[in-house]
Design a protein around this motif. Structure first.
Motif, PDB file in Angstrom:
ATOM      1  N   ALA A 169      11.483 -34.266 -84.146  1.00 37.20           N
ATOM      2  CA  ALA A 169      10.728 -33.005 -84.165  1.00 37.20           C
ATOM      3  C   ALA A 169      10.947 -32.161 -82.909  1.00 37.20           C
ATOM      4  O   ALA A 169      10.649 -30.971 -82.908  1.00 37.20           O
ATOM      5  N   TYR A 170      11.479 -32.746 -81.840  1.00 37.27           N
ATOM      6  CA  TYR A 170      11.722 -32.012 -80.595  1.00 37.27           C
ATOM      7  C   TYR A 170      13.113 -31.383 -80.545  1.00 37.27           C
ATOM      8  O   TYR A 170      13.442 -30.678 -79.601  1.00 37.27           O
ATOM      9  N   TRP A 208      10.252 -24.599 -76.490  1.00 37.34           N
ATOM     10  CA  TRP A 208      11.345 -25.345 -75.868  1.00 37.34           C
ATOM     11  C   TRP A 208      11.753 -26.498 -76.764  1.00 37.34           C
ATOM     12  O   TRP A 208      10.914 -27.239 -77.262  1.00 37.34           O
ATOM     13  N   TRP A 209      13.097 -26.633 -76.957  1.00 38.70           N
ATOM     14  CA  TRP A 209      13.658 -27.668 -77.833  1.00 38.70           C
ATOM     15  C   TRP A 209      14.804 -28.373 -77.115  1.00 38.70           C
ATOM     16  O   TRP A 209      15.513 -27.780 -76.346  1.00 38.70           O
ATOM     17  N   TYR A 243      19.643 -27.648 -85.239  1.00 41.24           N
ATOM     18  CA  TYR A 243      20.139 -29.018 -85.395  1.00 41.24           C
ATOM     19  C   TYR A 243      19.485 -29.672 -86.605  1.00 41.24           C
ATOM     20  O   TYR A 243      20.144 -30.304 -87.425  1.00 41.24           O
ATOM     21  N   ARG A 244      18.165 -29.510 -86.719  1.00 42.77           N
ATOM     22  CA  ARG A 244      17.437 -30.132 -87.832  1.00 42.77           C
ATOM     23  C   ARG A 244      17.839 -29.529 -89.176  1.00 42.77           C
ATOM     24  O   ARG A 244      17.754 -30.204 -90.201  1.00 42.77           O
ATOM     25  N   ARG A 267       8.871 -36.689 -75.948  1.00 40.30           N
ATOM     26  CA  ARG A 267       9.957 -37.095 -76.857  1.00 40.30           C
ATOM     27  C   ARG A 267      10.408 -38.520 -76.549  1.00 40.30           C
ATOM     28  O   ARG A 267      10.604 -39.331 -77.453  1.00 40.30           O
ATOM     29  N   TRP A 268      10.552 -38.825 -75.268  1.00 40.88           N
ATOM     30  CA  TRP A 268      10.984 -40.169 -74.904  1.00 40.88           C
ATOM     31  C   TRP A 268       9.929 -41.213 -75.249  1.00 40.88           C
ATOM     32  O   TRP A 268      10.265 -42.353 -75.573  1.00 40.88           O
ATOM     33  N   GLN A 269       8.668 -40.866 -75.200  1.00 46.12           N
ATOM     34  CA  GLN A 269       7.633 -41.821 -75.608  1.00 46.12           C
ATOM     35  C   GLN A 269       7.792 -42.156 -77.097  1.00 46.12           C
ATOM     36  O   GLN A 269       7.599 -43.305 -77.496  1.00 46.12           O
TER      37      GLN A 269
END
Length: 137
Positions: free
Chosen positions: A54-55, A131-132, A60-61, A40-42
């Motif tokens: 997307a993570y 996992w989210w 939330y989305r 996600r950080w990348q």
């Protein structure tokens, strides 16, 4: 006994799928969450906010549109590096301590400080076997 090429190919595909499942299931929650957090950080470092979005948890989305999520990020700095420092998990949630390096882009500060490294905690939750990142509204 002779097997057709299609039968052999199907058997090989099934064996490869089982091997992939076995290697995936052998990972601990800490390993899985660390990989997802780093991935996600990348996306964030590349300013691929759709990829990072997307993570986030499906809940939330469902509430926050992707463009609204994108607007949360300013332009005073640019992330240059993100490393998972530590992961600790409970059965359905993990805390990830990330080490984030940011390039300062505010001219007044950039003359004195070009980079800042800090730590931040993220909360990851397991929903429906995945996992989210938990993000508050």
């Amino acid at each position: 006994m002779s097997f057709s090429l299609a039968t052999r190919a199907a058997a090989l595909a099934a064996a490869l799928a089982l091997a992939a499942c076995a290697s995936n299931s052998a990972k601990t929650p800490e390993q899985i969450v660390a990989e997802r957090a780093e991935a996600r950080w990348q996306h964030l470092i590349k300013q691929d906010f759709a990829g990072a979005y997307a993570y986030l948890t499906p809940a939330y989305r469902d509430v926050v549109p992707q463009e609204q999520y994108r607007r949360r990020f300013g332009s005073a700095g640019a992330w240059t590096n993100a490393i998972v420092h530590e992961v600790s998990c409970e059965p359905e949630a993990c805390t990830v301590k990330m080490r984030i390096t940011t390039q300062v882009r505010v001219p007044l500060f950039a003359a004195h400080i070009s980079e800042v490294t800090t730590y931040m905690d993220e909360r990851w939750v397991r929903e429906n076997g995945q996992w989210w990142l938990y993000q508050s509204l």
